[in-house]
Design an enzyme around this catalytic site. Structure first.
Site, PDB file in Angstrom:
ATOM      1  N   ASP A   1     -46.783  -7.052  -3.302  1.00 56.62           N
ATOM      2  CA  ASP A   1     -45.646  -6.301  -2.780  1.00 56.62           C
ATOM      3  C   ASP A   1     -44.899  -5.694  -3.961  1.00 56.62           C
ATOM      4  OD1 ASP A   1     -43.841  -5.288  -0.951  1.00 56.62           O
ATOM      5  OD2 ASP A   1     -42.603  -7.098  -0.960  1.00 56.62           O
TER       6      ASP A   1
ATOM      7  N   THR B   1     -39.635  -1.496  -0.200  1.00 53.25           N
ATOM      8  CA  THR B   1     -38.787  -0.878   0.824  1.00 53.25           C
ATOM      9  C   THR B   1     -38.526   0.582   0.488  1.00 53.25           C
ATOM     10  OG1 THR B   1     -37.708  -2.999   1.060  1.00 53.25           O
ATOM     11  CG2 THR B   1     -36.622  -1.116   2.088  1.00 53.25           C
TER      12      THR B   1
ATOM     13  N   GLU C   1     -29.365  -3.050   3.207  1.00 50.99           N
ATOM     14  CA  GLU C   1     -28.751  -1.826   2.678  1.00 50.99           C
ATOM     15  C   GLU C   1     -27.908  -1.117   3.731  1.00 50.99           C
ATOM     16  OE1 GLU C   1     -31.858   0.415   0.127  1.00 50.99           O
ATOM     17  OE2 GLU C   1     -32.928  -1.008   1.377  1.00 50.99           O
TER      18      GLU C   1
ATOM     19  N   ARG D   1     -32.860 -12.856   3.702  1.00 49.12           N
ATOM     20  CA  ARG D   1     -32.082 -12.523   2.503  1.00 49.12           C
ATOM     21  C   ARG D   1     -31.357 -13.724   1.907  1.00 49.12           C
ATOM     22  NH1 ARG D   1     -34.722  -8.152   1.078  1.00 49.12           N
ATOM     23  NH2 ARG D   1     -34.625  -6.506   2.649  1.00 49.12           N
TER      24      ARG D   1
ATOM     25  N   LYS E   1     -39.911 -14.355   1.844  1.00 48.32           N
ATOM     26  CA  LYS E   1     -40.801 -13.245   2.218  1.00 48.32           C
ATOM     27  C   LYS E   1     -42.086 -13.724   2.880  1.00 48.32           C
ATOM     28  CE  LYS E   1     -38.660  -9.930  -0.254  1.00 48.32           C
ATOM     29  NZ  LYS E   1     -38.270  -8.614   0.268  1.00 48.32           N
TER      30      LYS E   1
ATOM     31  N   HIS F   1     -33.737   2.097  -3.079  1.00 53.60           N
ATOM     32  CA  HIS F   1     -33.709   0.701  -2.603  1.00 53.60           C
ATOM     33  C   HIS F   1     -33.365  -0.252  -3.743  1.00 53.60           C
ATOM     34  CE1 HIS F   1     -34.785  -3.043  -0.639  1.00 53.60           C
ATOM     35  NE2 HIS F   1     -35.642  -3.297  -1.614  1.00 53.60           N
TER      36      HIS F   1
ATOM     37  N   GLN G   1     -34.028 -15.810   0.159  1.00 59.46           N
ATOM     38  CA  GLN G   1     -34.442 -15.013  -1.006  1.00 59.46           C
ATOM     39  C   GLN G   1     -33.396 -15.069  -2.118  1.00 59.46           C
ATOM     40  OE1 GLN G   1     -34.950 -10.849  -0.023  1.00 59.46           O
ATOM     41  NE2 GLN G   1     -35.258 -10.218  -2.134  1.00 59.46           N
TER      42      GLN G   1
ATOM     43  N   ARG H   1     -26.281  -8.086  -7.519  1.00 64.97           N
ATOM     44  CA  ARG H   1     -25.779  -8.325  -8.889  1.00 64.97           C
ATOM     45  C   ARG H   1     -24.624  -7.385  -9.180  1.00 64.97           C
ATOM     46  NH1 ARG H   1     -31.188  -7.528  -9.345  1.00 64.97           N
ATOM     47  NH2 ARG H   1     -30.798  -5.503 -10.310  1.00 64.97           N
TER      48      ARG H   1
ATOM     49  N   ASP I   1     -42.192  -5.744   5.860  1.00 63.34           N
ATOM     50  CA  ASP I   1     -42.156  -6.972   5.057  1.00 63.34           C
ATOM     51  C   ASP I   1     -40.885  -7.748   5.414  1.00 63.34           C
ATOM     52  OD1 ASP I   1     -42.895  -8.763   3.034  1.00 63.34           O
ATOM     53  OD2 ASP I   1     -41.663  -7.708   1.570  1.00 63.34           O
TER      54      ASP I   1
ATOM     55  N   GLU J   1     -41.973  -0.296   4.791  1.00 58.47           N
ATOM     56  CA  GLU J   1     -42.812  -0.020   3.626  1.00 58.47           C
ATOM     57  C   GLU J   1     -44.097   0.701   4.041  1.00 58.47           C
ATOM     58  OE1 GLU J   1     -43.290  -3.080   0.759  1.00 58.47           O
ATOM     59  OE2 GLU J   1     -41.537  -4.230   1.455  1.00 58.47           O
TER      60      GLU J   1
ATOM     61  N   GLU K   1     -38.183  -4.841   5.999  1.00 53.06           N
ATOM     62  CA  GLU K   1     -38.350  -3.868   4.929  1.00 53.06           C
ATOM     63  C   GLU K   1     -39.378  -2.851   5.404  1.00 53.06           C
ATOM     64  OE1 GLU K   1     -39.104  -6.082   1.239  1.00 53.06           O
ATOM     65  OE2 GLU K   1     -36.929  -6.060   0.911  1.00 53.06           O
TER      66      GLU K   1
ATOM     67  N   TYR L   1     -34.801 -16.729  -5.760  1.00 51.27           N
ATOM     68  CA  TYR L   1     -35.583 -15.717  -6.499  1.00 51.27           C
ATOM     69  C   TYR L   1     -35.457 -15.773  -8.022  1.00 51.27           C
ATOM     70  CZ  TYR L   1     -31.927 -12.261  -7.738  1.00 51.27           C
ATOM     71  OH  TYR L   1     -30.866 -11.598  -8.286  1.00 51.27           O
TER      72      TYR L   1
ATOM     73  N   THR M   1     -45.510 -10.880   7.234  1.00 52.52           N
ATOM     74  CA  THR M   1     -45.475  -9.448   6.936  1.00 52.52           C
ATOM     75  C   THR M   1     -46.316  -8.775   8.017  1.00 52.52           C
ATOM     76  OG1 THR M   1     -45.314  -9.863   4.554  1.00 52.52           O
ATOM     77  CG2 THR M   1     -46.044  -7.670   5.231  1.00 52.52           C
TER      78      THR M   1
ATOM     79  N   TYR N   1     -41.972  -2.764  -5.582  1.00 49.02           N
ATOM     80  CA  TYR N   1     -40.513  -2.558  -5.502  1.00 49.02           C
ATOM     81  C   TYR N   1     -40.256  -1.178  -6.081  1.00 49.02           C
ATOM     82  CZ  TYR N   1     -35.678  -4.411  -6.231  1.00 49.02           C
ATOM     83  OH  TYR N   1     -34.335  -4.673  -6.215  1.00 49.02           O
TER      84      TYR N   1
HETATM   85 CA    CA Z   1     -41.027  -5.948   0.200  1.00 47.46          CA
END
Ligand code: CA
Length: 403
Positions: free
Chosen positions: A118, A336, A350, A227, A243, A125, A230, A134, A223, A192, A190, A234, A247, A120
């Site tokens: 997967d 995503t 988002e 959250r 995740k 995104h 995650q 962050r 996907d 994708e 997500e 992570y 999927t 990114y």
């Molecule tokens: Ca993903």
């Protein structure tokens, strides 16, 4: 009248012809090709077309697996044979007699997933997630524009469209004190684009310029992401249980050849990437494909795939540049897909800005993350080789309560 004249519908005409795995009898699954609302066994079509025995053999299995062990020359001959069988008037009666209405077929995963990566690769995104997860730090990490960031997913939990998704459980961060274990409170999607790989390279690298020989087709992918799980897990190795519970992919793989006219230039890259990721002199690997995110029948977002910074060819070059090679059935997803506008975002994280700006739905309710019973469907369209509209196979799933 040809079989194509009689069976084609908008989005699934003779210039599309996506592949799937279907069962319509006790005989078990077969590799099929979709024309309109029908699916037809590929091997039977190739027999009509007088294809070479080896090409028939490559398609005479339960799904795409055998064909994916072959190379681009076989893939092109098989597609040409299918088109011949569907457009030769003298075959029409027998071909139409073999066509099964999709409503009467059971559809399976179209291929056996080998490894799943997967990525990114979408800047909008990644920037949004950076700002949400962050705050106060640069939105993109320092490596982001130098390589397509990715992680290894769980191949065994890729499920076909229509599979119900129980809400996952795990460790959730709390505002104070230690994490608590329980059902995810921040279940998300997500949107994708997935890429199915073949023509294996046991050990070695696949140069960006050779991507055409290994990317068999495209498939819409959701996907699913928890959250809260995650966010806690992570650091520092990346996503895992948030995740890997599921999927979803569409059950129809659109061959690369059907998207020739949808190809378009990718976004400008600054700084210039390393030589093995330099696509300035290779064919365009972005695709003008619009993906609708549909929640319980309401379109809540339309994500433009062509805004994605890193292309599939770059992702393939990156994942093999260390000599890892690839196997038939390897699969990777784009990450995503989001555009610059709020109604172009490919995740609820988002769209609701981390839950701080809930989304207002047509029925007057507000939503930040998915509720039990919610159904999410991804639909996408692009221009077909003949200028008509091509509809990618949809990817749908409903959330069940935690078990
Ligand atoms: Ca993903």
């Amino acid at each position: 009248m040809t079989a194509a004249d009689r069976l084609a519908t908008e989005g699934f005409g003779i210039t599309h012809l996506p592949y799937g795995s279907f069962s319509a009898s006790a005989a078990g699954p077969k590799l099929g090709v979709r024309l309109g609302g029908h699916v037809i066994g590929v091997a039977a079509l190739l027999r009509h077309a007088g294809a070479a025995p080896g090409d028939i053999e490559a398609t005479d299995g339960p799904n795409l697996d055998r064909l994916l062990t072959c190379d681009r020359a076989v893939w092109d001959r098989v597609r040409a044979g299918i088109v011949r069988a569907l457009t030769e008037p003298s075959f029409a009666e027998s071909v139409v007699a073999e066509a099964v209405p999709i409503s009467e077929a059971t559809l399976h995963l179209p291929f056996t997933v080998a490894d799943y990566v997967d990525f990114y690769g979408n800047e909008f995104h990644a920037s949004n997630v950076g700002k949400i997860f962050r705050p106060g730090q640069p939105a993109l990490t320092p490596n982001w524009k130098h390589l397509p960031i990715g992680y290894h997913g769980r191949a065994g939990t890729i499920v076909p469209s229509g599979t119900e998704i129980p809400r996952p459980k795990g460790l959730r961060p709390e505002p104070e004190g230690p994490p608590t274990f329980g059902p995810s409170r921040r279940l998300d999607i997500e949107a994708e684009m997935g890429f199915v790989l073949g023509s294996p390279v046991p050990r070695g690298e696949v140069a960006l310029a050779d991507a055409d020989g290994h990317i068999f087709g495209l498939v819409l992918t959701n996907d699913w992401s928890a959250r809260d799980i995650q966010a806690f897990e992570y650091v520092p190795l990346g996503p895992f249980l948030g995740k890997s519970f599921a999927t979803s992919t569409a059950v129809w793989v659109t061959p690369l050849a059907a998207l020739e006219r949808a190809r378009t230039a990718p976004p400008a890259r600054e700084p210039a990437p390393a030589a093995y990721l330099d696509d300035s002199t290779t064919p365009a690997w972005a695709f003008d494909i619009r993906i609708d995110v549909v929640l319980n029948g309401e379109v809540v977002s339309t994500a433009p795939y062509d805004t994605t910074y890193w292309t599939a060819a770059q992702m393939l070059a990156h994942m093999t540049v260390n000599g890892a090679g690839l196997r038939a059935g390897d699969f990777f997803a784009s990450g995503t897909i989001s555009g610059p506008e709020r109604n172009q975002r490919g995740s609820f994280l988002e769209m609701s800005w981390g839950g701080t700006e809930p989304l207002s739905l047509a029925d007057g309710t507000e939503i930040s993350f998915l509720r039990d019973g919610d159904e999410v469907t991804l639909r996408a369209r692009a221009v077909a080789p003949d200028g008509s509209t091509l509809a990618l196979g949809e990817c749908t799933g409903r959330v069940l309560p935690a078990r």
